[in-house]
Design an enzyme around this catalytic site. Structure first.
Site, PDB file in Angstrom:
ATOM      1  N   ASN A 107       5.967 -38.675   7.404  1.00 57.10           N
ATOM      2  CA  ASN A 107       5.050 -38.672   6.262  1.00 57.10           C
ATOM      3  C   ASN A 107       5.307 -37.493   5.316  1.00 57.10           C
ATOM      4  O   ASN A 107       5.341 -37.662   4.097  1.00 57.10           O
ATOM      5  CB  ASN A 107       3.597 -38.671   6.745  1.00 57.10           C
ATOM      6  CG  ASN A 107       3.257 -39.936   7.530  1.00 57.10           C
ATOM      7  OD1 ASN A 107       4.036 -40.889   7.529  1.00 57.10           O
ATOM      8  ND2 ASN A 107       2.120 -39.938   8.204  1.00 57.10           N
ATOM      9  N   HIS A 153       3.073 -52.275 -42.878  1.00 56.97           N
ATOM     10  CA  HIS A 153       2.885 -53.725 -42.661  1.00 56.97           C
ATOM     11  C   HIS A 153       4.224 -54.467 -42.780  1.00 56.97           C
ATOM     12  O   HIS A 153       4.238 -55.663 -43.086  1.00 56.97           O
ATOM     13  CB  HIS A 153       1.875 -54.317 -43.657  1.00 56.97           C
ATOM     14  CG  HIS A 153       0.619 -53.518 -43.796  1.00 56.97           C
ATOM     15  ND1 HIS A 153      -0.508 -53.761 -43.050  1.00 56.97           N
ATOM     16  CD2 HIS A 153       0.330 -52.442 -44.581  1.00 56.97           C
ATOM     17  CE1 HIS A 153      -1.456 -52.882 -43.379  1.00 56.97           C
ATOM     18  NE2 HIS A 153      -0.959 -52.074 -44.300  1.00 56.97           N
ATOM     19  N   LYS A 280      28.543 -65.818 -34.972  1.00 55.97           N
ATOM     20  CA  LYS A 280      27.434 -64.974 -34.538  1.00 55.97           C
ATOM     21  C   LYS A 280      27.875 -63.635 -33.992  1.00 55.97           C
ATOM     22  O   LYS A 280      28.936 -63.475 -33.401  1.00 55.97           O
ATOM     23  CB  LYS A 280      26.642 -65.693 -33.445  1.00 55.97           C
ATOM     24  CG  LYS A 280      25.764 -66.785 -34.001  1.00 55.97           C
ATOM     25  CD  LYS A 280      24.516 -66.237 -34.648  1.00 55.97           C
ATOM     26  CE  LYS A 280      23.392 -66.283 -33.642  1.00 55.97           C
ATOM     27  NZ  LYS A 280      22.128 -65.872 -34.210  1.00 55.97           N
ATOM     28  N   TYR A 314      -1.722 -41.174   4.857  1.00 57.48           N
ATOM     29  CA  TYR A 314      -0.621 -42.107   4.631  1.00 57.48           C
ATOM     30  C   TYR A 314      -0.975 -43.528   5.067  1.00 57.48           C
ATOM     31  O   TYR A 314      -1.598 -43.728   6.103  1.00 57.48           O
ATOM     32  CB  TYR A 314       0.628 -41.635   5.408  1.00 57.48           C
ATOM     33  CG  TYR A 314       1.827 -42.555   5.246  1.00 57.48           C
ATOM     34  CD1 TYR A 314       2.680 -42.409   4.164  1.00 57.48           C
ATOM     35  CD2 TYR A 314       2.074 -43.586   6.150  1.00 57.48           C
ATOM     36  CE1 TYR A 314       3.768 -43.260   3.989  1.00 57.48           C
ATOM     37  CE2 TYR A 314       3.150 -44.437   5.989  1.00 57.48           C
ATOM     38  CZ  TYR A 314       3.990 -44.271   4.912  1.00 57.48           C
ATOM     39  OH  TYR A 314       5.055 -45.116   4.747  1.00 57.48           O
ATOM     40  N   GLN A 319       5.165 -47.068   1.152  1.00 57.56           N
ATOM     41  CA  GLN A 319       6.617 -47.294   1.183  1.00 57.56           C
ATOM     42  C   GLN A 319       7.067 -48.077  -0.062  1.00 57.56           C
ATOM     43  O   GLN A 319       8.220 -47.993  -0.465  1.00 57.56           O
ATOM     44  CB  GLN A 319       6.980 -48.055   2.468  1.00 57.56           C
ATOM     45  CG  GLN A 319       8.451 -48.341   2.636  1.00 57.56           C
ATOM     46  CD  GLN A 319       8.769 -48.750   4.058  1.00 57.56           C
ATOM     47  OE1 GLN A 319       8.860 -47.897   4.940  1.00 57.56           O
ATOM     48  NE2 GLN A 319       8.893 -50.039   4.314  1.00 57.56           N
ATOM     49  N   LYS A 322       8.834 -46.578  -3.827  1.00 55.21           N
ATOM     50  CA  LYS A 322      10.184 -46.254  -4.296  1.00 55.21           C
ATOM     51  C   LYS A 322      10.833 -47.318  -5.193  1.00 55.21           C
ATOM     52  O   LYS A 322      11.425 -46.954  -6.222  1.00 55.21           O
ATOM     53  CB  LYS A 322      11.077 -45.898  -3.096  1.00 55.21           C
ATOM     54  CG  LYS A 322      10.736 -44.496  -2.561  1.00 55.21           C
ATOM     55  CD  LYS A 322      11.319 -44.175  -1.219  1.00 55.21           C
ATOM     56  CE  LYS A 322      10.584 -44.756  -0.044  1.00 55.21           C
ATOM     57  NZ  LYS A 322       9.195 -44.272   0.180  1.00 55.21           N
TER      58      LYS A 322
HETATM   59  N1  ARG Z   1       9.790 -45.372   5.268  1.00 49.15           N
HETATM   60  C1  ARG Z   1       8.504 -44.759   5.149  1.00 49.15           C
HETATM   61  C2  ARG Z   1       8.067 -44.684   3.682  1.00 49.15           C
HETATM   62  O1  ARG Z   1       8.876 -44.866   2.849  1.00 49.15           O
HETATM   63  C3  ARG Z   1       8.529 -43.387   5.731  1.00 49.15           C
HETATM   64  C4  ARG Z   1       7.214 -42.922   6.259  1.00 49.15           C
HETATM   65  C5  ARG Z   1       6.834 -43.696   7.455  1.00 49.15           C
HETATM   66  N2  ARG Z   1       5.733 -43.112   8.124  1.00 49.15           N
HETATM   67  C6  ARG Z   1       5.094 -43.779   9.046  1.00 49.15           C
HETATM   68  N3  ARG Z   1       4.139 -43.179   9.635  1.00 49.15           N
HETATM   69  N4  ARG Z   1       5.392 -45.014   9.381  1.00 49.15           N
HETATM   70  O2  ARG Z   1       6.927 -44.442   3.363  1.00 49.15           O
END
Ligand code: ARG
Length: 457
Positions: A107, A153, A280, A314, A319, A322
Site C-alpha cells: 500500500n 461569435h 483531399k 486502501y 488499483q 493507473k
Molecule cells: N497492485 C496494487 C495497486 O495497484 C498494489 C497494492 C495492493 N495492496 C493490497 N493490499 N492488495 O493498488
C-alpha cells in the site's frame, strides 16, 4: 506472497481481475528506486544486517538491468510489479530477499512508486510545453505585423495580428505550466513508511527515505499516505486543462485550413489524404488533438469516480488509478508534440488573412473612435453615425475607406478627410497600443517579456 492462510489458489477469473501487471509494469524503475531507498534505510537503522542489504541492493540492480534489456515478462499469478520484482529477487539471491518487505506494505509501496512516476511525467510534460511555447514565440515574432481578422461569435470583429493571436496561446500554456508546477510541489511528499495503513513498530527513518527519493518530506498521516490519490487527480486536472487549450488551437487550425478560409496550409507531414477523393488534404493530426482532449477529460472523470466514496484507507478499487493516468499522459504527450510540429511547419497565408480582415467592415470601430477623438462626438452617437456609414458601404458594395467624403459628410458634417487615415486594417492594428493590445509594437514587447520569463533572452 500471501498464500499462508489459504488452502486453495485463486480461480483463473480471480487471477485475471486481480492482476495489474499488464499496466503497472510501467512503474518498474520507480519500484526499484523506492526499494533501494527502503533497504538502505533498513540497514542504516540496523533493522536488516548489512550483508543482506548489499545482497538485496545488488539483486535489485541486476533486475533493473534485466528489465532495461528485455522488458518485464508478465506473470498474472504475480499480480503486480511489486511482486514481480520481489519474486525475481528471491530467484536471484534466495532467502535474504524476504527481508526487503520488512516494515513495508504494497500500500505504501504503490503510493510511493506512483507519485515518483507522476513527478517524472510532470517534468516530461513541462519540457514539451516549453518547446511548444518557443515554437509559438518564433512564429509570433515572424508574424507580428501579419494582419488577420479577429473574431467574436466567429464573425469578423476587428483586425488583429497573427502574432498577437499566437501569443494568446503562449499565455494559456504559461498558466498550464504553472498548474503542473503547483501539482508537482504539492505532491512531493513521501508515503513510504506508512506501511499498510497504521505505521509500523520498526524504528524507521522516514526522513531518510523521503530525502533519498527527492521528496521534500514524509507524509504526516499514514492513513492519508496510503489512501490519497490527489496527486494523480491534480496531474489529470492540469492535463485536462492543457488538453483543452491544445484543442482550441487544433480547432482553429482546422477552420483556418478549410478552403473558404485558406489562412493556412498544413504541411504534408501533419496531413492525410482521402482514399476516394484525390484532391483531399485533411488536418487529421489537429482533429485527433481535438478528439484526444475529450478522452483526457474522460480519464480525469474516471479517477474521480474511482475515488469518490472510498472509505479510508486502501481499497483495491485504487488499483484502477493507473490506467487513466497513463492513458492521459500518453495522449497529452502526443498532442503537445503534434501541435508543436504543426505550429513550427504551418504555411500561413498572410494575403488570405489580410483580405478576410478587410471584409466585414472590420474597421467600423475605428471610424466611431475617430468621431469621438477628432470631433468630440459622444461614443453612443458615434456608433449610430458609423452604423449609417456601414449601411451606405454595404449598399454600394464597397469598403468603408472607398466611400466618398461628400457622402460621409452627408451622414454627419463633422467628418473630414483625415478620417481616411484610420480606416485601413494596418492603421487599425497599429493604433491598438494599449497594454496587451494587438499593435505590432506591443506584440513585439510582449514577445520579449515572454522570452525573458523563459530565460531565453
Ligand atoms: N497492485 C496494487 C495497486 O495497484 C498494489 C497494492 C495492493 N495492496 C493490497 N493490499 N492488495 O493498488
Amino acid at each position: 506472497m500471501w498464500g499462508g492462510r489459504f488452502a486453495e489458489g485463486p480461480s483463473a477469473v480471480m487471477r485475471e481481475i486481480n492482476a495489474s501487471i499488464p499496466f503497472d509494469k510501467r512503474l518498474w524503475r520507480q519500484d526499484i528506486a523506492a526499494s533501494k531507498a527502503h533497504v538502505a534505510m533498513l540497514g542504516a537503522q540496523k533493522i536488516v544486517g548489512m550483508d543482506d542489504v548489499h545482497a538485496i541492493r545488488d539483486g535489485l540492480d541486476r533486475i533493473a538491468a534485466e528489465y532495461e534489456a528485455n522488458g518485464v515478462a508478465e506473470d498474472l499469478a504475480l499480480e503486480d510489479i511489486h511482486m514481480h520484482v520481489e519474486s525475481r529477487l528471491k530467484e536471484l539471491i534466495g532467502p535474504p530477499a524476504g527481508r526487503l518487505h520488512t516494515a513495508r506494505s504494497r500500500n505504501d509501496q504503490v503510493a510511493t512508486d506512483f507519485r515518483l512516476w507522476v513527478r517524472d511525467a510532470i517534468d516530461a510534460v513541462d519540457a514539451g510545453l516549453l518547446a511548444f511555447q518557443r515554437a509559438l514565440l518564433a512564429r509570433a515574432e515572424e508574424h507580428a505585423d501579419t494582419v488577420m481578422p479577429g473574431f467574436t461569435h466567429l464573425q469578423v470583429a476587428q483586425p488583429v495580428t497573427l502574432g498577437h493571436h499566437l501569443m494568446a496561446y503562449v499565455e494559456m500554456i504559461r498558466r498550464d505550466r504553472s498548474r503542473f508546477a503547483d501539482a508537482r510541489a504539492r505532491m512531493n511528499e513521501s508515503p513510504l513508511g506508512a506501511a499498510a495503513l497504521a505505521g509500523t513498530s520498526f524504528p524507521l527513518d522516514r526522513q531518510a527515505t523521503a530525502a533519498a527519493l527527492g521528496f521534500d518530506r514524509p507524509m504526516a498521516n499514514s492513513l492519508d499516505a496510503v489512501s490519497d490519490r490527489d496527486f494523480a487527480l491534480d496531474y489529470l486536472m492540469a492535463a485536462a486543462g492543457c488538453a483543452l487549450h491544445l484543442s482550441r488551437l487544433a480547432e482553429e487550425f482546422i477552420i483556418w485550413a478549410s478552403q473558404p478560409f485558406g489562412f493556412v496550409a498544413l504541411p504534408d507531414a501533419y496531413s492525410t489524404g482521402s482514399s476516394i477523393m484525390p484532391q483531399k488534404r485533411n488536418p487529421d493530426a489537429a482533429e485527433l488533438v481535438r478528439g484526444h482532449s475529450g478522452r483526457i477529460t474522460g480519464c480525469l472523470t474516471s479517477l474521480m469516480m474511482t475515488m469518490k466514496g472510498l472509505p479510508l484507507a486502501y481499497s483495491k478499487d485504487m488499483q484502477d488509478d493507473k490506467p487513466p493516468v497513463f492513458e492521459a499522459h500518453d495522449l497529452l504527450a502526443l498532442s503537445i508534440a503534434a501541435m508543436t510540429g504543426m505550429v513550427e511547419t504551418a504555411a500561413f497565408r498572410p494575403d488570405r488573412m489580410r483580405a478576410a480582415a478587410a471584409a466585414g467592415f472590420s474597421t467600423a470601430t475605428d471610424l466611431a473612435d475617430w468621431l469621438v477623438r477628432a470631433a468630440n462626438v459622444p461614443f453612443r452617437e458615434a456608433h449610430e453615425i458609423t452604423g449609417k456609414a456601414v449601411r451606405a458601404a454595404e449598399e454600394k458594395g464597397c469598403f468603408l475607406w472607398e466611400l466618398d467624403l461628400a457622402l460621409l459628410q452627408a451622414i454627419d458634417p463633422r467628418i473630414d478627410a483625415s478620417v481616411f487615415d484610420v480606416l485601413s486594417v494596418e492603421a487599425s492594428v497599429g493604433s491598438r497600443t494599449s497594454f496587451g493590445g494587438t499593435a505590432p509594437s506591443g506584440v513585439r514587447a510582449r514577445i520579449a517579456d515572454a522570452r525573458a520569463a523563459l530565460g531565453d533572452s
